[in-house]
Design a protein around this motif. Structure first.
Motif, PDB file in Angstrom:
ATOM      1  N   GLY A   1       0.758  -1.183   0.146  1.00 44.85           N
ATOM      2  CA  GLY A   1       0.141  -0.035   0.052  1.00 44.85           C
ATOM      3  C   GLY A   1       0.876   1.200   0.016  1.00 44.85           C
ATOM      4  O   GLY A   1       1.964   1.198   0.675  1.00 44.85           O
ATOM      5  N   TYR A   2       0.316   2.214  -0.871  1.00 44.13           N
ATOM      6  CA  TYR A   2       1.134   3.697  -0.819  1.00 44.13           C
ATOM      7  C   TYR A   2       0.353   4.724  -0.318  1.00 44.13           C
ATOM      8  O   TYR A   2      -0.892   4.658  -0.591  1.00 44.13           O
ATOM      9  CB  TYR A   2       1.679   3.645  -2.340  1.00 44.13           C
ATOM     10  N   THR A   3       1.153   5.678   0.058  1.00 40.63           N
ATOM     11  CA  THR A   3       0.474   7.141   0.359  1.00 40.63           C
ATOM     12  C   THR A   3       0.183   7.820  -0.866  1.00 40.63           C
ATOM     13  O   THR A   3       0.636   7.428  -2.022  1.00 40.63           O
ATOM     14  CB  THR A   3       1.281   7.860   1.347  1.00 40.63           C
ATOM     15  N   LYS A   4      -0.310   8.982  -0.870  1.00 40.79           N
ATOM     16  CA  LYS A   4      -0.589   9.896  -2.193  1.00 40.79           C
ATOM     17  C   LYS A   4       0.547  10.272  -2.660  1.00 40.79           C
ATOM     18  O   LYS A   4       0.638  10.905  -3.596  1.00 40.79           O
ATOM     19  CB  LYS A   4      -1.719  10.943  -1.545  1.00 40.79           C
ATOM     20  N   LEU A   5       1.630  10.276  -1.765  1.00 35.82           N
ATOM     21  CA  LEU A   5       2.990  10.995  -2.018  1.00 35.82           C
ATOM     22  C   LEU A   5       3.801   9.804  -2.670  1.00 35.82           C
ATOM     23  O   LEU A   5       5.101  10.016  -2.483  1.00 35.82           O
ATOM     24  CB  LEU A   5       3.682  11.515  -0.824  1.00 35.82           C
ATOM     25  N   SER A   6       3.377   8.862  -2.530  1.00 34.35           N
ATOM     26  CA  SER A   6       4.118   7.474  -3.024  1.00 34.35           C
ATOM     27  C   SER A   6       5.037   6.787  -2.215  1.00 34.35           C
ATOM     28  O   SER A   6       5.857   6.011  -2.384  1.00 34.35           O
ATOM     29  CB  SER A   6       4.820   7.807  -4.384  1.00 34.35           C
ATOM     30  N   ASP A   7       4.710   7.036  -0.898  1.00 30.96           N
ATOM     31  CA  ASP A   7       5.689   6.555   0.129  1.00 30.96           C
ATOM     32  C   ASP A   7       4.946   5.081   0.552  1.00 30.96           C
ATOM     33  O   ASP A   7       3.728   4.989   0.441  1.00 30.96           O
ATOM     34  CB  ASP A   7       5.689   7.307   1.204  1.00 30.96           C
ATOM     35  N   ILE A   8       5.835   4.269   0.720  1.00 30.22           N
ATOM     36  CA  ILE A   8       5.030   2.929   1.110  1.00 30.22           C
ATOM     37  C   ILE A   8       4.625   2.973   2.625  1.00 30.22           C
ATOM     38  O   ILE A   8       5.054   3.548   3.430  1.00 30.22           O
ATOM     39  CB  ILE A   8       6.320   1.723   1.136  1.00 30.22           C
ATOM     40  N   LYS A   9       3.026   2.525   2.856  1.00 29.49           N
ATOM     41  CA  LYS A   9       2.420   2.651   4.036  1.00 29.49           C
ATOM     42  C   LYS A   9       2.424   1.290   4.622  1.00 29.49           C
ATOM     43  O   LYS A   9       1.967   1.249   5.946  1.00 29.49           O
ATOM     44  CB  LYS A   9       1.330   3.819   3.993  1.00 29.49           C
ATOM     45  N   GLN A  10       2.293   0.227   3.968  1.00 31.78           N
ATOM     46  CA  GLN A  10       1.881  -1.113   4.358  1.00 31.78           C
ATOM     47  C   GLN A  10       2.158  -2.192   3.404  1.00 31.78           C
ATOM     48  O   GLN A  10       2.206  -1.891   2.126  1.00 31.78           O
ATOM     49  CB  GLN A  10       0.460  -1.006   4.659  1.00 31.78           C
ATOM     50  N   ILE A  11       3.033  -3.197   3.987  1.00 26.19           N
ATOM     51  CA  ILE A  11       3.448  -4.374   3.026  1.00 26.19           C
ATOM     52  C   ILE A  11       2.777  -5.404   3.838  1.00 26.19           C
ATOM     53  O   ILE A  11       3.065  -5.815   4.757  1.00 26.19           O
ATOM     54  CB  ILE A  11       4.840  -4.446   3.190  1.00 26.19           C
ATOM     55  N   THR A  12       1.771  -6.089   2.770  1.00 29.03           N
ATOM     56  CA  THR A  12       1.455  -7.576   3.488  1.00 29.03           C
ATOM     57  C   THR A  12       2.445  -8.650   3.084  1.00 29.03           C
ATOM     58  O   THR A  12       2.311  -8.901   1.862  1.00 29.03           O
ATOM     59  CB  THR A  12       0.076  -7.600   2.818  1.00 29.03           C
ATOM     60  N   LEU A  13       2.721  -9.269   4.089  1.00 29.28           N
ATOM     61  CA  LEU A  13       3.616 -10.575   4.028  1.00 29.28           C
ATOM     62  C   LEU A  13       2.916 -11.820   4.032  1.00 29.28           C
ATOM     63  O   LEU A  13       1.901 -11.912   4.994  1.00 29.28           O
ATOM     64  CB  LEU A  13       4.763 -10.634   4.918  1.00 29.28           C
ATOM     65  N   GLY A  14       3.064 -12.855   3.237  1.00 26.03           N
ATOM     66  CA  GLY A  14       2.619 -14.086   3.314  1.00 26.03           C
ATOM     67  C   GLY A  14       3.098 -14.966   2.273  1.00 26.03           C
ATOM     68  O   GLY A  14       3.424 -14.643   1.065  1.00 26.03           O
TER      69      GLY A  14
ATOM     70  N   ALA B   1      -2.596 -13.120   6.909  1.00 25.40           N
ATOM     71  CA  ALA B   1      -1.431 -12.007   6.428  1.00 25.40           C
ATOM     72  C   ALA B   1      -0.729 -11.513   7.792  1.00 25.40           C
ATOM     73  O   ALA B   1      -1.178 -11.442   8.727  1.00 25.40           O
ATOM     74  CB  ALA B   1      -2.298 -10.999   6.050  1.00 25.40           C
ATOM     75  N   LYS B   2       0.357 -11.215   7.360  1.00 23.10           N
ATOM     76  CA  LYS B   2       1.345 -10.621   8.410  1.00 23.10           C
ATOM     77  C   LYS B   2       1.769  -9.153   7.646  1.00 23.10           C
ATOM     78  O   LYS B   2       2.058  -9.361   6.462  1.00 23.10           O
ATOM     79  CB  LYS B   2       2.508 -11.347   8.623  1.00 23.10           C
ATOM     80  N   TRP B   3       1.468  -8.094   8.263  1.00 22.85           N
ATOM     81  CA  TRP B   3       1.787  -6.689   7.579  1.00 22.85           C
ATOM     82  C   TRP B   3       2.484  -5.948   8.503  1.00 22.85           C
ATOM     83  O   TRP B   3       2.998  -6.013   9.594  1.00 22.85           O
ATOM     84  CB  TRP B   3       0.485  -6.084   7.140  1.00 22.85           C
ATOM     85  N   LEU B   4       3.440  -5.131   7.710  1.00 24.17           N
ATOM     86  CA  LEU B   4       4.164  -4.167   8.263  1.00 24.17           C
ATOM     87  C   LEU B   4       3.403  -2.827   7.917  1.00 24.17           C
ATOM     88  O   LEU B   4       3.317  -2.435   7.023  1.00 24.17           O
ATOM     89  CB  LEU B   4       5.806  -4.055   7.774  1.00 24.17           C
TER      90      LEU B   4
END
Length: 92
Positions: A44-57, A64-67
Motif C-alpha cells: 500500500g502507498y500514500t498519496k505521495l508514493s511512500d510505502i505505508k503497508q506491506i502485506t507478507l505471506g 496475513a502478516k503486515w508491516l
C-alpha cells in the motif's frame, strides 16, 4: 496486476537458486514479490508514493502478516534542488 521483472538468484549458503517475480499495478508501481513461495502479497502507498503497508505471506489465503510504515513530514527526505531539476526535466 501485471507481471514484471523476473530475476534468478544464485544458490548460496546452502540455499538453492530461486526465481523471483515482481508484480506491478497499472502505474508500474511494485506491488508483489513471489519466488518459491510468496513473499510480498500486497503493498500500500500514500498519496505521495511512500510505502505505508506491506502485506507478507506465503499465499493470498495465508494468514496475513503486515508491516505498517508511518512517515511524518520530519522523517521524509528533503527534496534537493538537484532532484527537483531532474524531475522537471524528465530525467531521473
Amino acid at each position: 496486476m501485471r507481471s514484471g521483472l523476473r530475476l534468478k538468484t544464485p544458490s548460496a549458503g546452502g540455499l538453492p537458486s530461486e526465481s523471483l517475480e515482481y508484480g506491478y499495478n497499472e502505474l508500474s508501481v511494485p506491488m508483489t514479490l513471489n519466488g518459491a513461495t510468496g513473499y510480498v502479497q500486497n503493498t500500500g502507498y500514500t498519496k505521495l508514493s511512500d510505502i505505508k503497508q506491506i502485506t507478507l505471506g506465503v499465499s493470498p489465503s495465508d494468514t496475513a502478516k503486515w508491516l505498517q510504515i508511518s512517515n511524518t513530514p520530519s522523517s521524509r527526505p528533503p527534496l534537493q534542488p538537484s532532484n527537483l531539476w531532474r524531475i522537471t526535466k524528465g530525467g531521473m
